[in-house]
Design a protein around this motif. Sequence first.
Motif, PDB file in Angstrom:
ATOM      1  N   UNK A  21       0.863  -1.174   0.000  1.00  0.00           N
ATOM      2  CA  UNK A  21       0.000   0.000   0.000  1.00  0.00           C
ATOM      3  C   UNK A  21       0.906   1.234   0.000  1.00  0.00           C
ATOM      4  N   UNK A  22       0.894   2.019  -1.057  1.00  0.00           N
ATOM      5  CA  UNK A  22       1.847   3.143  -1.147  1.00  0.00           C
ATOM      6  C   UNK A  22       1.581   4.195  -0.081  1.00  0.00           C
ATOM      7  N   UNK A  23       2.651   4.757   0.445  1.00  0.00           N
ATOM      8  CA  UNK A  23       2.573   5.879   1.380  1.00  0.00           C
ATOM      9  C   UNK A  23       2.812   7.160   0.592  1.00  0.00           C
ATOM     10  N   UNK A  46      -8.496   8.954   8.974  1.00  0.00           N
ATOM     11  CA  UNK A  46      -7.340   8.746   9.844  1.00  0.00           C
ATOM     12  C   UNK A  46      -7.757   7.935  11.060  1.00  0.00           C
ATOM     13  N   UNK A  47      -6.807   7.194  11.597  1.00  0.00           N
ATOM     14  CA  UNK A  47      -7.044   6.352  12.770  1.00  0.00           C
ATOM     15  C   UNK A  47      -5.936   6.581  13.789  1.00  0.00           C
ATOM     16  N   UNK A  98      -3.043   8.036   8.237  1.00  0.00           N
ATOM     17  CA  UNK A  98      -4.151   8.277   7.316  1.00  0.00           C
ATOM     18  C   UNK A  98      -4.316   7.134   6.332  1.00  0.00           C
ATOM     19  N   UNK A  99      -5.518   7.001   5.771  1.00  0.00           N
ATOM     20  CA  UNK A  99      -5.827   5.885   4.894  1.00  0.00           C
ATOM     21  C   UNK A  99      -6.859   6.271   3.848  1.00  0.00           C
ATOM     22  N   UNK A 127     -10.297   2.157   0.166  1.00  0.00           N
ATOM     23  CA  UNK A 127      -9.960   0.977  -0.630  1.00  0.00           C
ATOM     24  C   UNK A 127      -8.511   0.533  -0.432  1.00  0.00           C
ATOM     25  N   UNK A 128      -7.838   1.119   0.567  1.00  0.00           N
ATOM     26  CA  UNK A 128      -6.450   0.765   0.876  1.00  0.00           C
ATOM     27  C   UNK A 128      -5.494   1.028  -0.278  1.00  0.00           C
ATOM     28  N   UNK A 129      -5.838   1.988  -1.140  1.00  0.00           N
ATOM     29  CA  UNK A 129      -4.959   2.297  -2.266  1.00  0.00           C
ATOM     30  C   UNK A 129      -3.828   3.236  -1.868  1.00  0.00           C
ATOM     31  N   UNK A 130      -4.049   4.058  -0.833  1.00  0.00           N
ATOM     32  CA  UNK A 130      -3.027   4.997  -0.363  1.00  0.00           C
ATOM     33  C   UNK A 130      -3.076   5.082   1.153  1.00  0.00           C
ATOM     34  N   UNK A 131      -1.953   5.429   1.745  1.00  0.00           N
ATOM     35  CA  UNK A 131      -1.915   5.656   3.186  1.00  0.00           C
ATOM     36  C   UNK A 131      -0.895   6.745   3.481  1.00  0.00           C
TER      37      UNK A 131
END
Length: 223
Positions: free
Chosen positions: A78-80, A108-109, A167-168, A171-175
């Motif tokens: 998952x790219x940052x 964000x979590x 942050x996220x 769809x988990x494509x970016x974080x």
Amino acid sequence: MGGIYAVACGRRLIFCPPVINSGRVLAVRPLPSGGEAYVRAPGRGVIMWSTASRPVFRRYVGAVVVGVALAATSGCTVPIDAVAGISVTGDGHLLGVMMVCGHQIEGATLYVDSADVDKTVTVGSWTADRPLTPGLATWTLDSPAAGWTATESLAPLTTKTTYALYGWTKDNSWSSSSVSFTLADRDRLTPGKVRYNSVSDNGDDSAITVSMAEFRTRACQNM
């Protein structure tokens, strides 16, 4: 930490053993949807590990060697592409700070930062009303914030506990990268200052505190 890991490649999972980057696992992250956790390893972005289907993972032990080879060649993580930080307001509220570098972040979590998945507990989660696009965003974590919905209101924070904010996208494509802190770290902050994890030219990261303007300028370097 036991179990079988899986590198997230879109909707595809590549199974591999828990020895990633010489075993240097930095953090376990709860997924926004629950039931799974991110494990961040240096130089590999974000690795996904399912905590909801360990028996299923064990059935794939025979394919571990193939999974390792695929993971090594695919770089499938998952790219940052954003940087999380924290700050405080003039009246003492805890601020989430997010610098989006090139794509988007949707929420964000905040969680207890531990390499032990059993101790990784979400203590707050927020969804932006609109995806955050490149640029700087801030919102209060311990009180309602315009443009944000608290999907899990912030629980009381305790001393001698390390927390992490990241942050996220749904769809988990970016974080984003995460920032770790204790209450003592928070208490040392003053309005206009941001604590975040800065990445050096050789890929090492460390927590630093800078002005909001400097954070805006420097945060996306070496991403």
